[in-house]
Design an enzyme around this catalytic site. Structure first.
Site, PDB file in Angstrom:
ATOM      1  N   CYS A 454       0.814  -1.221   0.000  1.00 39.00           N
ATOM      2  CA  CYS A 454       0.000   0.000   0.000  1.00 39.00           C
ATOM      3  C   CYS A 454       0.846   1.270   0.000  1.00 39.00           C
ATOM      4  O   CYS A 454       0.458   2.278  -0.586  1.00 39.00           O
ATOM      5  CB  CYS A 454      -0.970  -0.003   1.175  1.00 39.00           C
ATOM      6  SG  CYS A 454      -0.173  -0.061   2.796  1.00 39.00           S
ATOM      7  N   HIS A 721      -1.898   1.429   7.281  1.00 36.45           N
ATOM      8  CA  HIS A 721      -2.366   1.281   5.900  1.00 36.45           C
ATOM      9  C   HIS A 721      -2.391   2.646   5.233  1.00 36.45           C
ATOM     10  O   HIS A 721      -3.001   3.593   5.727  1.00 36.45           O
ATOM     11  CB  HIS A 721      -3.764   0.662   5.865  1.00 36.45           C
ATOM     12  CG  HIS A 721      -4.303   0.486   4.483  1.00 36.45           C
ATOM     13  ND1 HIS A 721      -3.674  -0.278   3.526  1.00 36.45           N
ATOM     14  CD2 HIS A 721      -5.413   1.016   3.878  1.00 36.45           C
ATOM     15  CE1 HIS A 721      -4.377  -0.233   2.402  1.00 36.45           C
ATOM     16  NE2 HIS A 721      -5.425   0.546   2.592  1.00 36.45           N
TER      17      HIS A 721
END
Length: 806
Positions: A454, A721
């Site tokens: 990510c 994230h």
């Protein structure tokens, strides 16, 4: 001594204000007497107030070549303020040459046809489109932006539409296009303009447009997809595999596959932390692919699941036809061919072909069983590799039965099977406004995440989807060892993202594997990293591009870097700061100045690790004013607006003054401000102001141009994230939110579904008063706005003007 000769191709004029030198580039130089002096054209790169009006950025102007030669050959001290004739109203205005970009006459002809100054400047700065327009030929295929829709067409005419040139000497260049497909009947003419015929076409199938309203379709490359001459192998780069290491079963990621003598070998990066930064080279016969790694219980459960699926399909086969979802672009379909066999593929276009009234579908097949590359009877409707394109009746397409377990038939069902996505060899400009929405918005859009990627997905999407500020990385000459990395980045990530709106996880895995080798650290392919670690590696160690930032503290040696980390003490009076305030506080506390205007300014917010944040909310500054952060640059007195001569860091912290902007004064205002007993002890810093700047404006107090950077993306992090917000247009509502792992299909053997969504709700909070925003509870904020204001990790700003030189 006056210059003589033909200076039609005068290129540019640059002033070095620190050394008070002026350099002129003149080419070619030939003797021709007598001669006719021509005009030299410029475009304004920032708003310029003049008298009671303002000339917006993108306005064009010109001066006569004789006047230009007089300026550069004069024995008087050089000045940066010249008189120009403005194209918009033929008025004469004094302009700062530092705010202008020179244009050769051909470029000026194309740009003068664009009536909107903002659109004109954006098209000029996005070099891909301008270059394509100037190389375009009649008969070339284009996509036409018309009434917020896009239609295919063919260029039938390129040239002027006027009987005589404009007073400036320019001949605006327009494109005559014949609309095709769904665009038939939506034009405004049949090739005739003001009674003169420029080309022939059907009634209401022709349009005349400037170059910025067209997207030029690149010609397909014959060698875009080359057949693989090697024997197929069971595992490929990026596959998850299992193997035995010292009698222990271990999992890992395939980094490379090669043949040693007559044996296929696999280079694997073990996933276990205990394995260290090492690779294992193992015979292919000794590894097992991830999808085959089932225990006895899993095999039995999978068998029961397959029986259940077969039974459900049998029960519903009778009425399946009435329950199938409708088909659209990106639907995965199956087509029954003559002879009883079928082919599968993805719909890339739906519409009507010329001379047909039925609804047709352009399908990109999974195998080379087609008859075209997306072109039909000389008109290009979509682009795919040769022998992969097929045009059929839409009613002949059926949803691919392999994916009927889900309610959708879109490209998301190809999932992680898209690891071996083909390269896209034709280069494309970044996506903006309607084009960005059309190509990028939706599920299975953006860059597909896989295995802690990510941080890289968000950074790549931010840097390349809607801006070209770092496109030099894609095209700069590279040394042989790094050419492969550049090719992956350009042809497997950036080009597919800009043209198709989707990048498969395998393409990013290819890049991660290469970075693992270049970075001498196996964890790049498997472990989570920070975006700045990735950016420093790829910009510095691999591509070796010039550092984005040059800083100086006091009068010490210059420092260079690619990202700037904001360091500052906790400020009690800054409850909900904006980025402008944070940058000013950080530069002031470290006594820093920018040596030059950066083309790209990447800022890391004041936070420590992924958990601690110094501020619960940070307001994005859509523009970052760096005028007062530049070393030895003209600055204005913040009291009266005259040229500043002294700076006071103590006044910056004085609550009596505004909370934004460094505090500098002219001599008069400085004496008055520091006559107060509380400020008499302030330590002042004398500013260096170029003498020619003060002398250059005879109209009164010199106007100090503001140097502002434009926000184009924000990276955010929450619970390890990373996601990103990208500004895709000029309006405050023009934001899109990207998450490479927004959803997931299947369990550990499934794949992530990247998603791009529009988030206009951000504008509401950007316009909200600071006090109201401070009271706003994050959980109550609409949509994804909370992520932008509360989780910001990295801000990215650009100067389109400086990007021209980088």
């Amino acid at each position: 001594m006056p210059l003589r000769g033909d200076c039609t191709d005068l290129l540019s004029l640059s002033l070095d204000w620190r050394n008070t030198k002026m350099t002129t580039v003149v080419m070619p130089f030939t003797c021709q007497l007598p001669r006719e002096y021509k005009n030299i054209y410029y475009i304004l790169t920032e708003n310029h107030p003049y008298g009671n009006k303002t000339f917006p950025a993108g306005t064009m102007c010109y001066l006569n070549e004789r006047t230009y030669l007089q300026h550069i050959s004069s024995d008087l001290p050089p000045t940066r303020f010249w008189k120009f004739v403005m194209l918009v109203d033929d008025s004469v205005a004094t302009m700062d040459v530092e705010t202008l970009q020179p244009l050769n006459s051909s470029v000026a002809d194309f740009l003068s046809a664009i009536s909107n100054p903002e659109e004109r400047l954006n098209f000029f700065l996005e070099k891909h489109g301008l270059d394509a327009a100037m190389k375009a030929q009649p008969g070339q295929q284009v996509l036409v932006d018309l009434d917020q829709q896009t239609f295919p067409g063919t260029i039938s005419y390129i040239g002027k539409l006027h009987w005589r040139p404009l007073p400036s000497g320019l001949w605006p260049v327009y494109f005559g296009v014949e609309l095709q497909g769904d665009g038939e009947g939506k034009g405004s003419c049949d090739g005739v303009f003001h009674g003169r015929e420029y080309f022939k076409c059907k009634q209401n199938c022709g349009v005349f447009l400037p170059c910025n309203k067209l997207r030029f379709v690149p010609a397909p490359e014959n060698d875009a997809v080359k057949p693989d001459a090697t024997v197929p192998v069971p595992v490929k780069v990026g596959d998850s595999v299992g193997f035995y290491l010292d009698d222990l079963f271990t999992r890992g990621i395939v980094m490379s596959v090669f043949k040693e003598d007559n044996t296929w070998m696999v280079k694997i990066c073990p996933e276990e932390e205990a394995s260290g930064d090492v690779f294992r080279v193992i015979p292919m016969d000794s590894v097992v692919k991830q999808e085959l790694l089932f225990s006895d219980f899993e095999v039995e459960a999978d068998s029961r699941h397959q029986e259940h699926v077969k039974r459900k399909r049998s029960e519903s086969s009778e009425d399946l036809g009435t329950k199938l979802p409708s088909l659209g672009v990106n639907s995965v379909v199956q087509i029954n061919m003559d002879g009883g066999h079928s082919v599968t593929g993805t719909i890339r276009w739906i519409g009507s072909l010329s001379k047909t009234s039925q609804k047709m579908a352009g399908v990109e097949l999974d195998e080379e069983k087609g008859s075209s590359d997306g072109e039909w009877q000389g008109v290009r409707y979509f682009t795919c590799p040769p022998k992969r394109g097929l045009f059929v009746k839409l009613e002949s397409c059926q949803p691919d039965m392999r994916f009927q377990g889900s309610s959708h038939t879109s490209v998301e069902h190809t999932g992680f099977s898209g690891l071996d996505a083909p390269e896209v060899l034709s280069n494309s400009p970044p996506l903006r406004e309607d084009a960005a929405v059309r190509v990028l918005q939706g599920r299975m859009r953006g860059i597909q995440g896989h295995c802690n990627s990510c941080y890289m997905d968000a950074a790549l999407f931010s840097l390349f989807s809607c801006t070209s500020v770092l496109d030099s990385m894609l095209y700069k000459p590279s040394l042989p060892p790094d050419e492969h990395v550049q090719k992956i980045l350009r042809d497997k990530i950036v080009n597919p993202l800009r043209q198709n709106g989707f990048v498969a996880a395998g393409s990013v895995m290819d890049l991660r594997c290469q970075l693992t080798e270049k970075g001498q650290c196996s964890s790049f392919a498997t472990s989570e990293k920070d975006p700045e670690e990735f950016l420093n590696l790829i910009m510095h160690r691999i591509f070796g591009i010039e550092p984005l930032l040059k800083l100086q503290s006091g009068r010490q040696k210059e420092q260079e870097c690619y990202c700037y980390q904001i360091f500052m003490d906790k400020q009690e009076d800054l409850v909900v700061p904006n980025v402008q305030q944070l940058v000013e506080h950080s530069f002031l506390s470290s006594d820093l100045k920018l040596v030059e205007i950066p083309s790209c300014f990447i800022l890391q917010m004041p936070r420590f690790g992924k958990e601690y944040k110094m501020f619960s909310k940070i307001i994005p500054s859509l523009e970052l004013d760096i005028t007062d952060l530049l070393l030895d640059s003209p600055r204005e007195c913040f009291v009266c607006g005259a040229v500043a001569t002294q700076e006071c860091s103590a006044c910056f912290k004085d609550k009596m003054f505004a909370d934004v902007g460094l505090k500098q004064y002219c001599d008069s205002c400085c004496r008055q401000a520091h006559s107060h007993y509380q400020r008499k002890t302030h330590q002042l810093t004398r500013l260096h102001t170029p003498e020619e700047f003060c002398k250059g404006n005879h109209l009164g107090s010199p106007w100090v141009p503001r140097e502002k950077l434009e926000l184009f993306a924000v990276l955010c992090i929450e619970t390890s994230h990373y996601v990103s917000f990208v500004k895709y247009g000029p309006q405050k509502e023009n934001w899109m939110f990207f998450d490479s792992m927004a959803d997931r299909h299947g369990d550990e053997n499934g794949y992530n579904i990247p998603t791009v969504t529009l988030c206009p709700e951000v504008a509401k909070y950007l316009e909200m008063p600071v006090a109201a925003l401070a009271r706003e509870q994050p959980r109550d904020m609409e949509g994804v706005a909370k992520r932008l204001f509360c989780d910001a990790y990295m801000y990215m700003y650009q100067s389109k003007k400086m990007a021209l030189y980088k």
